[in-house]
Each structure stands twice: as C-alpha cells, then as structure tokens.
Design a protein around this motif. Sequence first.
Motif, short mmCIF file in Angstrom:
data_model
loop_
_atom_site.label_atom_id
_atom_site.label_comp_id
_atom_site.label_asym_id
_atom_site.label_seq_id
_atom_site.Cartn_x
_atom_site.Cartn_y
_atom_site.Cartn_z
N THR A 111 81.13 14.95 -41.73
CA THR A 111 81.26 14.78 -40.30
C THR A 111 80.61 13.55 -39.76
O THR A 111 80.99 13.12 -38.89
CB THR A 111 80.39 15.86 -39.55
OG1 THR A 111 79.01 15.85 -39.94
CG2 THR A 111 80.90 17.27 -39.99
N SER A 112 79.95 12.84 -40.61
CA SER A 112 79.39 11.40 -40.33
C SER A 112 80.66 10.51 -40.30
O SER A 112 80.63 9.73 -39.60
CB SER A 112 78.47 10.99 -41.13
OG SER A 112 76.85 11.93 -40.93
N LEU A 114 77.95 2.89 -35.45
CA LEU A 114 77.96 2.54 -36.76
C LEU A 114 76.57 2.67 -37.10
O LEU A 114 76.14 3.41 -38.19
CB LEU A 114 78.13 0.95 -37.09
CG LEU A 114 77.98 0.39 -38.33
CD1 LEU A 114 78.88 1.16 -39.54
CD2 LEU A 114 77.73 -1.04 -38.54
N GLY A 115 75.52 2.52 -35.88
CA GLY A 115 74.15 3.04 -36.35
C GLY A 115 73.90 4.62 -36.57
O GLY A 115 72.67 4.97 -36.71
N MET A 116 74.63 5.16 -35.99
CA MET A 116 74.83 6.68 -36.00
C MET A 116 75.62 7.24 -36.98
O MET A 116 74.84 8.18 -37.57
CB MET A 116 75.72 7.34 -34.63
CG MET A 116 74.69 7.14 -33.27
SD MET A 116 73.10 8.09 -33.35
CE MET A 116 74.17 9.69 -33.33
N MET A 117 76.70 6.52 -37.39
CA MET A 117 77.48 6.98 -38.72
C MET A 117 76.74 6.94 -40.05
O MET A 117 76.60 7.78 -40.78
CB MET A 117 78.88 6.17 -38.75
CG MET A 117 79.72 6.89 -39.68
SD MET A 117 81.09 5.81 -40.09
CE MET A 117 80.78 4.47 -40.93
N LEU A 118 76.30 5.77 -40.36
CA LEU A 118 75.63 5.33 -41.58
C LEU A 118 74.52 6.19 -42.08
O LEU A 118 74.34 6.79 -43.16
CB LEU A 118 75.25 3.86 -41.77
CG LEU A 118 76.66 3.02 -41.84
CD1 LEU A 118 76.34 1.72 -41.98
CD2 LEU A 118 77.56 3.21 -43.01
N PRO A 119 73.42 6.25 -41.16
CA PRO A 119 72.36 7.16 -41.47
C PRO A 119 72.80 8.86 -41.60
O PRO A 119 72.08 9.61 -42.25
CB PRO A 119 71.42 7.03 -40.31
CG PRO A 119 71.73 5.51 -39.70
CD PRO A 119 73.06 5.47 -40.00
N VAL A 128 81.10 15.46 -33.21
CA VAL A 128 80.15 15.02 -34.20
C VAL A 128 79.10 15.87 -34.29
O VAL A 128 78.23 15.95 -35.14
CB VAL A 128 79.41 13.62 -33.80
CG1 VAL A 128 80.57 12.56 -33.44
CG2 VAL A 128 78.72 13.82 -32.15
N THR A 129 78.84 17.09 -33.45
CA THR A 129 77.72 17.97 -33.31
C THR A 129 78.17 19.36 -33.68
O THR A 129 77.97 20.18 -34.72
CB THR A 129 76.95 17.79 -32.19
OG1 THR A 129 76.38 16.51 -32.02
CG2 THR A 129 75.78 18.48 -32.39
N VAL A 130 79.00 19.77 -32.81
CA VAL A 130 79.63 21.08 -32.85
C VAL A 130 80.21 21.50 -34.15
O VAL A 130 80.23 22.52 -34.69
CB VAL A 130 80.38 21.60 -31.61
CG1 VAL A 130 80.89 23.03 -31.88
CG2 VAL A 130 79.66 21.38 -30.23
#
Length: 434
Positions: free
Chosen positions: A57-58, A379-384, A36-38
């Motif tokens: 990546t999201s 889900l709270g990380m993916m959508l935004p 998710v970051t690298v």
Amino acid sequence: MTEPLELTHKTPKDKNAWLWIPFLYFTQGIPYILVVTVSVIMYKRLGIGNAEIGLYTSWLYLPWVLKPLWSPLVDINGTKRKWFLSMQLVVALAFLGIGLFLPSNAFFTITLAFFWMAAFASATNDIASDGYYMIGLTQKKQSFFIGLRSTFYRLAMITGQGLLVIFAGYLENTYGDNTKAWSMTMISAAVLMIILTLANFFAAPKFEEAIPQKGEKPVSFWEVFASFFRKKQIGLALMFVLTYRLGESQLVKMASPFLLDKLEVGGLGYSTEAVGTIYGTVGVIMLSLGGIVGGIVISRDGLKKWMLPMLLALNLPNALYAVLAVTQATSIYAVVGTVVLEQFGYGFGFAAFMMYLIYVAEGASKTSHYAIATGFMALGMMLPGMLSGYIQEWLGYDGFFIWVVIAALPAFLVLRYLNYPADYGKKTMETDGQ
C-alpha cells in the motif's frame, strides 16, 4: 510548453470561492484516503499480513511522487477544470472495478491494479485542482481559505476512514462475509465519486481560457524543472518537506491495524465499525476545528509565527499512541481522547505545511512547481510507510510508536535553518493584483 493558463480578463479572482473550494477539496481527499489508508483496513480485514500491507500500500504513493513528470501536460492541454472532472470519473471507475473484483480468487493482485489506476488519476486530479486553486484566488485569499481547503480535504479523509469504514463494519456484521461487505463498500465509494464529480461540474466556475494568452513565450519542458531546483534554499526546503511528516507517515499505516489487532498480539481489539465510528464522529469535529483555526491564525499573523507551534501540534499527539500501546489501555475514553488531540493537531499542523508548499511553488510555472513540491511530500510519506509494517513486526506496537515519536525530530532541526517571509500568507489590506 507554455506558461500555466491564467484567468481571463473578464473573470474576477476569488469568484464563488466559498462554494467551489469545499466541493473540490472534498473530492480530492476521497480517493487519496481510500487508496492509502482505507486499503490498509480493507486488506487487514481480508487477512493480509502487516508487512505486506505496509509494503504494497505504500507503493501506491508512487503516483503522487512522480506526478511532477506529467504536471506540465496539465498546464498545456486544456483547462484545469476539464482535467479534474475527467480524472474524478476515472477514479470512480477504478473503485467500481475494485468492488466488482474483490470476490475473485486473485483479488489482491487485481484490486491493487485498480488502486494503482485510482492513484494515478487521483494524483493528476490533485495537479489540476491545486493549479485551479492558485489561479483562481489572490494570495491573501489563498492563505485565508487554506483552513477551509484543508478542512474539507480532511473531512473527506474522515468520510472515507470513518463513515465508509463504519458502513463496511455494519455490512460485515450483517452478512458475516468480509469480502461481500468490502465489495459493496467500494461500489458505494464509486457512486459517491460520480456524485461529487457532478457537484464540481456545476460549482466550479470556468476560470480559464483553453488557449495560451497573447504574448506568452514558450518554455521548455526541462526548464520548468530546472527553475524549481534553482530556487533559493531549495535543498533545505525539500529536506523540510521530506521530514515534516516522517513520524506520521509511519503511524498512519499502522494506527488502524493497532486498533483492530487482538490484545494478545499487542493491539486493542476494536471492531471495524468501532474504529470507523471513532474517526467519523469526534475525529471529524476536531480535525475540522484544527484546520479552520490553522488557516485563520496564519492569515492573521503570517506563517513564521505559527510554523513551530503547528509542527509541534502535528507530532506531539503521536506520543499518545505510544502510551496506549505500552499500557494496552482499551478504555474508550483513552482511545477517543487520543483521537481528539491527534486529529485537532493534524488539522492545525497541516495548515502550515500546505501554506509552506504554496510558498515554495511561488513564481513562474507555479502549477508545475507545486506538483513537484507535493511530489516530494508524497515521497516523504511513501518510503517510511513502506518500512512501517516491517518495523512494527520487529519492534512490536509499543516499540514502534516510540520510534514514531523519535522520527519527528529531524523536521525540528531543519526548521531552525529555514528562511521564508515572516508575514507570508498574512491577510493585508492590499488588493494582491485585483
């Protein structure tokens, strides 16, 4: 299906926890941070645009969102230990595939497919690892070790975002070829995952039986999900889970591009190696300290006392990114100072969040229920995150980070109406079932 497998009567809870928790959660964090970051940093260095990076990546968060759908399978087939060991090997193979196919012409499509493979295996590894944690520890030890658990999870994230990125930056400078540098970096990540899998094989005790315990009654697949949504205040709880990291979910996607982008487009113009060094030195120290302190104070005073301070600690440092973007202060002291406060606040604030997720999962089928709760967290990380690149390109880096600060406000509003035991997670003199 059957209820989650419990400990055998011969195996005490809390056995060798100081040994297996660090290995288990360090291994859990490595694939997550790489996926998710690298991946964001890698694609940025390989010429992919911010909007595409944010969107694609999201989407990689989706396995963590959907993992409740197959979490019951982890409960009823084999042991949690067998599941997380096998999934860690799958992750290693996926990273190896990324490393080998990066030099190809269709690298973006092919490597995204391997990242998806790693993401599904990593999400399944999370289900098994978290179930193992809840089965193998008493409640008081769950709260006491939440700091250690979070610390090693975050150490893994800093290893990925710090040391591996430093390594990639060094290879970029050595070979003058970003593709070759990142190919070698991802192959190295695969080797690291194999080593960690072996470490878990030897460190993790065989807590569970592979067969249901005598007297267990079968529970339907759908009853597991229905019972979760019948929990008291579940609507407010899920709203809190979805908004707790609403600001961070966007910041995490654009923080590295912000440091890496040139000054003329609003960035700070740092090199790949510099970004990795900053997060891999002071970042790891402060994040570790924040996570340890967070776990200790919750086990001492209970969750209620520290929830608001920890929510503030998680979100207030985001304002410093807005200051950097508005002023375009390239001073190493300003950047490192921002990382110091942000990483400590992240480690400190995340301890409360993880303890609250454990509380939400309490009761029967807690492995599956914890997977559902963390699915909503994902889900709270993916959508935004999917929209973050478009928002940044629309508002610029300065406007974007101001928006990130504003986005943290809903969680504070929901917290006012949230009810949970004031002393939940507090260490007591009780035996907690021992």
